[in-house]
Design a protein around this motif. Structure first.
Motif, short mmCIF file in Angstrom:
data_model
loop_
_atom_site.label_atom_id
_atom_site.label_comp_id
_atom_site.label_asym_id
_atom_site.label_seq_id
_atom_site.Cartn_x
_atom_site.Cartn_y
_atom_site.Cartn_z
N GLN A 140 20.75 -57.11 63.68
CA GLN A 140 20.73 -57.83 64.95
C GLN A 140 19.37 -57.73 65.62
OE1 GLN A 140 23.97 -56.25 67.28
NE2 GLN A 140 25.48 -57.59 66.32
N LEU A 141 18.76 -56.54 65.55
CA LEU A 141 17.42 -56.37 66.13
C LEU A 141 16.40 -57.22 65.39
CD1 LEU A 141 17.33 -52.50 66.73
CD2 LEU A 141 17.89 -54.30 68.37
N ASP A 188 11.02 -49.56 67.33
CA ASP A 188 10.52 -50.14 68.57
C ASP A 188 11.25 -49.57 69.79
OD1 ASP A 188 8.65 -51.84 67.34
OD2 ASP A 188 10.20 -53.34 66.95
N LYS A 190 22.18 -48.54 71.80
CA LYS A 190 22.48 -49.91 71.38
C LYS A 190 23.64 -49.93 70.38
CE LYS A 190 18.21 -52.36 72.32
NZ LYS A 190 18.93 -53.32 73.21
N VAL A 230 16.66 -60.06 64.14
CA VAL A 230 16.67 -61.46 64.57
C VAL A 230 15.60 -61.70 65.64
CG1 VAL A 230 18.04 -63.25 65.70
CG2 VAL A 230 19.09 -61.77 63.97
N ASP A 231 15.39 -60.69 66.46
CA ASP A 231 14.38 -60.79 67.52
C ASP A 231 13.05 -60.18 67.10
OD1 ASP A 231 16.21 -62.00 69.27
OD2 ASP A 231 17.00 -60.04 69.87
N GLY A 232 12.91 -59.91 65.80
CA GLY A 232 11.66 -59.35 65.31
C GLY A 232 11.45 -57.90 65.68
N LYS A 233 12.53 -57.18 65.96
CA LYS A 233 12.44 -55.78 66.37
C LYS A 233 12.98 -54.86 65.27
CE LYS A 233 11.11 -56.63 70.68
NZ LYS A 233 9.82 -56.18 71.25
N THR A 234 12.55 -53.60 65.33
CA THR A 234 13.08 -52.57 64.45
C THR A 234 13.57 -51.42 65.33
OG1 THR A 234 11.01 -51.34 64.22
CG2 THR A 234 11.38 -53.17 62.69
#
Length: 897
Positions: A108-109, A118, A127, A111-115
């Motif tokens: 899910q993260l 971060d 989360k 999808v927003d370009g996060k790991t």
């Protein structure tokens, strides 16, 4: 067939809908049970305790057919025990599923370009909890749809505070006892997830790879060299030896010498080890201790260096070669090419089919990797778990699964319990600034400045504590007092080696715990806390209708909720329970579900018919006042109760369901209801008796069926009996009345007579409703005078009038006499069809005569066969001779001499 009676606005049947529609009643019924508190367990009750803990499904998941089977069988057991007067606890819950859950949230993260990095560890875990609260309850709604009678007030999660306390407590105890240690060992490593994973999360698949034969040492045939074959060329960068069998004469001269590594230039020794098969390949194998389980064991035996030449992501690292930084599969190609340029590739076999482990979660090839991990020393724990079964403290059903249990538990390796994840129970080990290492329990605090181990525990560690951690252990709770050890564990045989073994090891380990030891002493020794469950029932896998394993790749999976939507929860449950034999797989398809739905409809229609005709649940009349049919059905009901009870106690769900199905359909609906119609028609005292018998039979039948099909039985029983709920109704008990064998004989003879007459009518093409005048000879000699009204009604026969002339006859041999039924079928009988039927019967009779005559003419058979067997065959031979004579006589009458 059940027919409709005239509508009566005051009749209880009016409380039922016109037809059975599961979707209209199931949700409301279930919520009513929950609101009434029927499933809530009271640990202070004086009733004997009975408990089952639900194998916790993953919080990320949804119910599949295997779950549905599990839940159906557990629900059936607990519903029956509740009806038998036990205080029942069926405890629900879910597993935090470390790898699966963390993977879902990381995706899910992404999808927003996060790991996760971060956010950092604490925010990321927040989360995950958010996701769990929002999306993790899917399976609970599905459990309600199926009808699970769990105590929702005790719903647990493997990362609840109470369960976390249990995890920390047992970890510290085992650590202090020397059973948990840290060591560098080989593990299943997932380069994608970058963590060690459990054996159960590794799935082996046949893949097309390559087998490359490589030359180590000199390229000259007259100088020292060996040829080895490998499917993983890239691991040669970590080779530290070449091994041969000590008795292999081909290599004896090389033992103790070294050969130069073709790429690294290191000198690697030639060693001897009996593990090597001299008959396989060239009889020489390369040894890479840090990247192969067998090589690792050999490395330990020979004290070999164990360089790790891949990093956590599966890239070549620290090899000191130009291949550093390459992905392992890219390196495989490049290294092979370089060896080929050197002239060291002797042979290549491509494609080469072999089995390779893959991660169940991420799908990539698993990499055996040397890694520093936390381990459980299992020798003593596994021995105790094995002894618990050997000593009978835990009984495995079926017993045929015991050898598999012992084969696994007696040969266990130490268990890797650490995972390189953030979501899960963090390992309670702390490191001090000066190299100190300490384990702190749930009521202890680490000194300031100490850092906790970053790893978390394998999910199986916390789920292994499930039977007692969910009841409040390590505290002394009323739940432990009442419900531990649990009564039975229901699960598939496919996780026997993983979850079950761990529960047994933990359960036997904590048996000496003060809380549990006191539990046994307070019970006067009658309850042993040595094991987490007294019975272990292992069912098989649910397969498709062709017997193939269900899987996404095959596209043959069945969503159990789809069947609930289409056929009703009862149909799903009955289909699964009817196929559940201990230890055996079951094949199910849509036809099975439709058949189960039809069965629910049959019950509904039969009960509604009975209610429309005045059936009541009341005290049975004096037995002498009952008809043969009434006594027969009551006696059959009692035998069915005995058989069903025995089947349930042996976890033979299939047998219990089959018994109930055939009794309900074949005997109650197909015969007794039809006989009852005849008895109800006289409107006298006998009709009143029949209404009571009919009500009692349905009452007991619905009670016995309720554990498996709770919704339709609840709906019908409440109207039939006026009772509050079947959930809290009593289970049927024994009726101390001797069976009426004469009544049973007369009913069986009547059934045979009616069946033969119906068969004759069918052969003649007569419509089922068409009535035919008939005269029955020797009916008195057959002791069936009292059954004449029933025979005429069920076989559609009328009394003969003056001038009756028979045109056809049927002779039926019964237990006491042969009854001849003469019929006037003038204008209705198909002579050709009658001749064909007779000839068919003649062939069967002649076959029977030949078979029995052959046996009676065999001296060897007569010498060995018991006298009763010979007598039975002799009687069969006589019957066949009489049948042949009768049929030939009838054929002669029809001009077929």
């Amino acid at each position: 067939m059940v027919t409709s009676a005239p509508e009566n606005p005051q009749n209880p049947a009016d409380a039922l809908p016109k037809s059975w529609d599961p979707s209209a009643v199931e949700a409301e019924l279930y919520q009513g049970w929950v609101d009434a508190g029927y499933f809530r367990a009271d640990p202070t009750s004086d009733k004997p305790g009975y408990s089952i803990v639900l194998p916790p499904p993953n919080v990320t998941g949804s119910l599949h057919m295997g779950h549905a089977l599990d839940h159906t069988l557990m629900d059936a057991l607990t519903r029956r025990k509740r009806m038998q007067g036990f205080e029942v606890l069926w405890l629900p819950g879910m597993d935090h599923a470390g790898i699966a859950t963390q993977t879902v949230v990381e995706k899910q993260l992404a999808v927003d370009g996060k790991t996760k990095e971060d956010f950092g560890r604490e925010l990321f875990i927040d989360k995950v909890w958010d996701w769990k609260r929002e999306s993790g309850g899917t399976i609970q709604g599905q459990m309600r749809r199926i009808g699970d009678g769990v105590d929702w007030s005790r719903d647990r999660f493997t990362m609840d505070d109470g369960l976390s306390r249990a995890v920390q407590t047992i970890f510290k105890r085992m650590y202090d006892d020397g059973l948990i240690y840290r060591a560098e060992r080989l593990v299943n490593w997932s380069p994608v997830l970058q963590t060690a994973i459990s054996d159960i999360e590794v799935k082996f698949e046949e893949v097309e790879g390559e087998l490359v034969s490589l030359r180590y040492g000199s390229l000259r045939d007259d100088e020292p060299h060996v040829i080895v074959a490998t499917t993983r060329v890239e691991t040669m960068l970590g080779d530290t030896a070449v091994a041969v069998h000590p008795d292999d004469e081909r290599y004896r001269h090389l033992l103790g010498t070294t050969l130069e590594h073709p790429i690294t230039g290191r000198q690697i020794p030639i060693i001897a080890d009996e593990y090597v098969d001299p008959e396989f390949g060239t009889g020489a194998v390369k040894i890479t201790p840090a990247h192969d389980p067998n090589d690792f064991e050999m490395g330990l035996r020979h004290n070999l260096p164990m360089p790790t030449i891949m990093d956590k992501s599966g890239k070549i690292a620290d090899s000191g070669t130009r291949f550093d930084g390459m992905d392992r599969f890219e390196a495989r190609v490049k290294i092979r090419e370089e060896l080929a340029e050197q002239g060291r590739v002797v042979a290549e076999k491509r494609p080469y089919l072999h089995s390779v482990g893959h991660s169940e979660r991420s799908g990539e090839t698993i990499e055996p990797r040397l890694s520093m991990q936390w381990w459980v020393k299992v020798d003593g724990l596994a021995r105790a778990a094995g002894d618990a079964v050997r000593n009978g403290d835990t009984v495995i059903h079926p017993a045929s699964q015991e050898p598999r249990w012992f084969a696994w538990i007696d040969n266990m390796h130490d268990w890797c319990i650490s995972r390189q994840l953030w979501w899960g129970h963090r390992i309670p080990i702390w490191y001090g600034p000066d190299g100190e290492v300490a384990c702190f329990g749930p009521d202890e605090t680490a000194p300031e400045g100490w850092e906790q181990d970053p790893d978390v525990l394998d999910t199986w560690f916390s789920s292994g504590l499930w039977p007692f951690s969910t009841m409040g252990w390590p505290d002394n709770t009323p739940e432990l007092e009442k419900f531990y050890p649990t009564s039975v564990l229901v699960t598939g045989y496919d996780i026997l080696f993983f979850w079950v073994a761990r529960m047994m090891m933990f359960g036997t380990y904590v048996a000496g715990d003060e809380v549990l030891r006191d539990r046994g002493e307070r019970s006067g020794g009658e309850v042993s806390p040595k094991v987490p469950f007294k019975h272990l029932f292992l069912h098989g896998l649910v397969r498709d209708q062709f017997g193939k394993k269900m899987s996404k790749s095959r596209g043959n999976g069945i969503d159990p909720l789809d069947w609930v939507d289409r056929f009703g929860a009862d149909a799903l449950r009955f289909t699964l329970a009817r196929g559940a034999n201990p230890g055996s797989d079951l094949a199910v398809g849509e036809d099975h579900a439709q058949s189960s739905r039809n069965f629910a409809n049959k019950l509904f229609n039969a009960t509604k018919f009975a209610l429309m005709n005045g059936a009541v649940v009341a005290e049975l009349p004096v037995r002498a006042e009952l008809t043969d049919a009434d006594r027969w059905i009551l006696d059959r009901l009692e035998q069915v109760r005995i058989d069903v009870d025995e089947a349930f106690e042996k976890f033979e769900f299939s047998k219990a369901c089959e018994t109930l199905y055939h009794f309900a359909w074949d005997e109650v609906c197909d015969w007794y209801l039809e006989l009852a119609k005849v008895q109800l028609a006289d409107n006298g005292p006998q009709a009143g008796n029949t209404k009571v018998v009919l009500g009692v039979v349905l009452d007991v039948l619905l009670r016995m069926l309720h554990p498996v099909i709770p919704f339709v039985t609840e709906t019908l029983w409440k109207v039939l009996s006026g009772g509050e709920s079947l959930v809290i109704a009593s289970w049927p008990t024994a009726r101390e009345v001797p069976a009426d064998l004469d009544a049973a004989r007369r009913i069986e003879d009547m059934q045979k007579l009616v069946t033969e007459i119906r068969r004759f009518r069918s052969d003649q093409g007569l419509k089922p409703s068409q009535k035919v005048a008939a005269r029955m000879a020797e009916i008195g000699a057959a002791d069936l005078t009292g059954q004449i009204p029933s025979v005429r009604s069920l076989a559609r026969l009328t009394e003969p009038e003056d001038g009756f002339a028979a045109t056809a006859s049927v002779e039926v041999r019964l237990s006491r006499a042969t009854v001849t039924v003469e019929l006037d079928t003038s204008g209705t009988v198909d002579v050709g069809a009658e001749i064909a039927r007779l000839r068919k019967d003649l062939v069967a009779a002649e076959k029977e005569l030949a078979g029995t005559s052959g046996k009676l003419g065999n001296e060897a058979f007569l010498a060995k066969a018991p006298a009763p067997v010979v007598e039975k065959i002799t009687a069969r031979k006589q019957i066949a001779e009489e049948e042949i004579a009768r049929i030939n006589a009838r054929l002669k009458e029809l001009g077929q001499a």
